[in-house]
Scaffold this active site. Sequence first.
Site, PDB file in Angstrom:
ATOM      1  N   ARG A   1      54.079  55.479  49.800  1.00 59.47           N
ATOM      2  CA  ARG A   1      53.911  56.888  50.164  1.00 59.47           C
ATOM      3  C   ARG A   1      53.727  57.056  51.666  1.00 59.47           C
ATOM      4  NH1 ARG A   1      48.952  57.510  46.256  1.00 59.47           N
ATOM      5  NH2 ARG A   1      48.689  55.575  47.402  1.00 59.47           N
TER       6      ARG A   1
ATOM      7  N   LYS B   1      37.071  46.023  38.824  1.00 61.96           N
ATOM      8  CA  LYS B   1      37.486  47.343  39.311  1.00 61.96           C
ATOM      9  C   LYS B   1      36.975  48.367  38.314  1.00 61.96           C
ATOM     10  CE  LYS B   1      41.365  48.702  42.109  1.00 61.96           C
ATOM     11  NZ  LYS B   1      42.797  48.791  42.277  1.00 61.96           N
TER      12      LYS B   1
HETATM   13  O1  PNS Z   1      47.546  50.352  41.615  1.00 62.15           O
HETATM   14  P1  PNS Z   1      46.842  49.326  42.420  1.00 62.15           P
HETATM   15  O2  PNS Z   1      45.376  49.279  42.031  1.00 62.15           O
HETATM   16  O3  PNS Z   1      47.059  49.492  43.887  1.00 62.15           O
HETATM   17  O4  PNS Z   1      47.488  47.920  42.004  1.00 62.15           O
HETATM   18  C1  PNS Z   1      47.049  46.718  42.598  1.00 62.15           C
HETATM   19  C2  PNS Z   1      47.633  45.498  41.875  1.00 62.15           C
HETATM   20  C3  PNS Z   1      47.384  45.589  40.385  1.00 62.15           C
HETATM   21  C4  PNS Z   1      49.122  45.436  42.125  1.00 62.15           C
HETATM   22  C5  PNS Z   1      46.968  44.249  42.495  1.00 62.15           C
HETATM   23  O5  PNS Z   1      45.600  44.447  42.567  1.00 62.15           O
HETATM   24  C6  PNS Z   1      47.209  42.982  41.657  1.00 62.15           C
HETATM   25  O6  PNS Z   1      48.324  42.520  41.546  1.00 62.15           O
HETATM   26  N1  PNS Z   1      46.121  42.443  41.084  1.00 62.15           N
HETATM   27  C7  PNS Z   1      46.180  41.243  40.262  1.00 62.15           C
HETATM   28  C8  PNS Z   1      45.467  40.083  40.965  1.00 62.15           C
HETATM   29  C9  PNS Z   1      46.394  39.389  41.928  1.00 62.15           C
HETATM   30  O7  PNS Z   1      47.463  38.935  41.572  1.00 62.15           O
HETATM   31  N2  PNS Z   1      45.967  39.285  43.206  1.00 62.15           N
HETATM   32  C10 PNS Z   1      46.796  38.682  44.234  1.00 62.15           C
HETATM   33  C11 PNS Z   1      47.756  39.673  44.855  1.00 62.15           C
HETATM   34  S1  PNS Z   1      46.854  40.973  45.666  1.00 62.15           S
END
Ligand code: PNS
Length: 162
Positions: free
Chosen positions: A92, A41
């Site tokens: 939101r 990202k």
């Molecule tokens: O603020 P964001 O970018 O919407 O947060 C997204 C987040 C960090 C919650 C999500 O991408 C995440 O948990 N990433 C870690 C990888 C993971 O566990 N993936 C499986 C669940 S999507």
Amino acid sequence: MKSAVYPGSFDPFTTGHLDVLKHAYGLFDTVYIGVLHNRSKNCVFPSDERRAMIEQVLHAEGLTNVRVCTFDGLLVDFMKQVDASYIIRGLRTTGDYLYEAEIASVNKHLMPEAQTVYFAADPRLAFISSGIVREIASFGGDIDGLVPAPIRKIIAERLIKR
Ligand code: PNS
């Protein structure tokens, strides 16, 4: 002990994030903010800088039972590390809900005891996102009220220089 994680990219941390955190604060013994350190990202602020900015806000707000960590990999692994079974997320819009419902299901599949707790955004803050902050600040627009005051200057300076 009831612990929760509040995960996100926080690129950067906004007033909306702070509002959600303040609502969650009293409900859990400890809240672990998990700042995603994800090479795939393209975040503008490095994860250590995002963590430091959030710590500055916590200090200013006196939020003492909140810890900020960076994490890589799966959220459920981070949850196991800090021994938390609740996931805090803000909602939101209906668009958010579709995305959130999907990630909550994935997390539940990977860790059945994981419970996602949603906090409805204050309608006055519902338009705020990290992306909107980056967009406004990159053109030199005023981000007062969109990000917590202690980190407004650093965010504005960093984003206008890009
Ligand atoms: O603020 P964001 O970018 O919407 O947060 C997204 C987040 C960090 C919650 C999500 O991408 C995440 O948990 N990433 C870690 C990888 C993971 O566990 N993936 C499986 C669940 S999507």
